[in-house]
Motif scaffolding. Sequence first.
Motif, PDB file in Angstrom:
ATOM      1  N   SER A  66       5.901  11.823   3.150  1.00 50.07           N
ATOM      2  CA  SER A  66       4.540  12.366   3.113  1.00 50.07           C
ATOM      3  C   SER A  66       4.108  12.531   1.664  1.00 50.07           C
ATOM      4  N   THR A  67       2.806  12.705   1.473  1.00 51.85           N
ATOM      5  CA  THR A  67       2.296  12.934   0.123  1.00 51.85           C
ATOM      6  C   THR A  67       2.912  14.200  -0.482  1.00 51.85           C
ATOM      7  N   THR A  68       3.149  15.205   0.338  1.00 49.43           N
ATOM      8  CA  THR A  68       3.753  16.442  -0.165  1.00 49.43           C
ATOM      9  C   THR A  68       5.176  16.204  -0.628  1.00 49.43           C
ATOM     10  N   GLU A  69       5.943  15.434   0.152  1.00 51.04           N
ATOM     11  CA  GLU A  69       7.330  15.154  -0.226  1.00 51.04           C
ATOM     12  C   GLU A  69       7.401  14.374  -1.538  1.00 51.04           C
TER      13      GLU A  69
ATOM     14  N   LEU B 105      -3.134  11.357  -5.244  1.00 53.47           N
ATOM     15  CA  LEU B 105      -3.768  11.318  -6.563  1.00 53.47           C
ATOM     16  C   LEU B 105      -4.594  12.575  -6.813  1.00 53.47           C
ATOM     17  N   LYS B 106      -5.204  13.096  -5.786  1.00 55.00           N
ATOM     18  CA  LYS B 106      -5.936  14.353  -5.929  1.00 55.00           C
ATOM     19  C   LYS B 106      -4.983  15.483  -6.329  1.00 55.00           C
TER      20      LYS B 106
ATOM     21  N   VAL C  34      -2.217   9.336 -14.363  1.00 56.00           N
ATOM     22  CA  VAL C  34      -1.928   8.460 -13.225  1.00 56.00           C
ATOM     23  C   VAL C  34      -2.169   7.001 -13.595  1.00 56.00           C
ATOM     24  N   ALA C  35      -1.182   6.160 -13.302  1.00 52.06           N
ATOM     25  CA  ALA C  35      -1.331   4.710 -13.462  1.00 52.06           C
ATOM     26  C   ALA C  35      -1.066   4.028 -12.124  1.00 52.06           C
ATOM     27  N   ILE C  36      -1.802   2.949 -11.878  1.00 51.14           N
ATOM     28  CA  ILE C  36      -1.608   2.133 -10.687  1.00 51.14           C
ATOM     29  C   ILE C  36      -1.209   0.730 -11.138  1.00 51.14           C
TER      30      ILE C  36
ATOM     31  N   VAL D  41      -7.756   7.758 -11.178  1.00 48.58           N
ATOM     32  CA  VAL D  41      -6.796   6.908 -11.884  1.00 48.58           C
ATOM     33  C   VAL D  41      -7.177   6.838 -13.366  1.00 48.58           C
ATOM     34  N   ASP D  42      -6.160   6.994 -14.230  1.00 48.27           N
ATOM     35  CA  ASP D  42      -6.389   6.916 -15.677  1.00 48.27           C
ATOM     36  C   ASP D  42      -6.146   5.518 -16.225  1.00 48.27           C
TER      37      ASP D  42
END
Length: 299
Positions: free
Chosen positions: A106-109, A146-147, A156-158, A176-177
């Motif tokens: 999950s996003t939390t994990e 990302l939030k 943040v990089a993608i 995204v930076d």
Amino acid sequence: MFQAKVINIQKYSIHDGPGIRTTVFLKGCPLKCWWCHNPESQNFGRELLFYDERCVGCGKCVKRCPNDAISIINGLAITDERCVLCGNCVDFCVNNAREIVGENMSTTEVFDQIIKDEMFYEESSGGITFSGGEPLMHPDFLLEILKKCKSRDIHVAIDTSGYAPWDNFEKIIDYVDLFLYDLKHMDEDKHLKYMGVSNDLVFENLKKLSSFGKEIYIRMPLIHNINDYDKNIMSCIEFLKNIKFSQLNILPYHKMGKDKYRRLNMKTYMEELESPSDERILEIKKMFEDSGIKVKIGG
């Protein structure tokens, strides 16, 4: 709360953007690049990696398989199509010869893992990089996490092939930076041959992304006799004249990851491919620099 299949969360990564970073590798990619060094990232589902060099044919996995999908053949524990990837064989392999890749998280994990190294990001101007596979195949998962990253002011990089619906870019672009954006080949027919997809969407998305003023690093793998010839380099230079980006990273081909194909029982072309010579790499670097493009060799 969204989930995605995660291959690996790599700490202290220094090749996937500025500073010290944590790189999250997500599973699933629409491309099938001949030189892919993460073949376990291509399929969207879970997969079994079999390290035949570690297997001693003890048979413990055979006894533990509920579907009788494993047999000892020539001293090795070979898995057949009845395997449902339950993981029993992995749990009972004393030599770690078997591994399931692709864990639902999950996003939390994932975020809980990211913030463990928050101090390193702050001290090195680093952050988090989402890679794959193709991370933009998981836009809802990305948006949610990302939030969370932006709420802690984490860079943040993608890392993307660019081959994804533009809607997926739009969904996350504000959070995204830096985009690490691949340009693999300028010729469409060769892109189809070596990547399995057209490059039209890649070019179209890069043009749109450039207009948003986001920081972009262009990343170009270099493979001898595939994309290192003058015509392709000059086409790339002409295309990039109309793109706003910070730098070009040229990435000489390497054979790291070739053993994974055997472990996944996948066909590979990696043994047939070579990196350009050091002299040719420097020639290509100079071609870009002479056109006013900032170039770095390597990630």
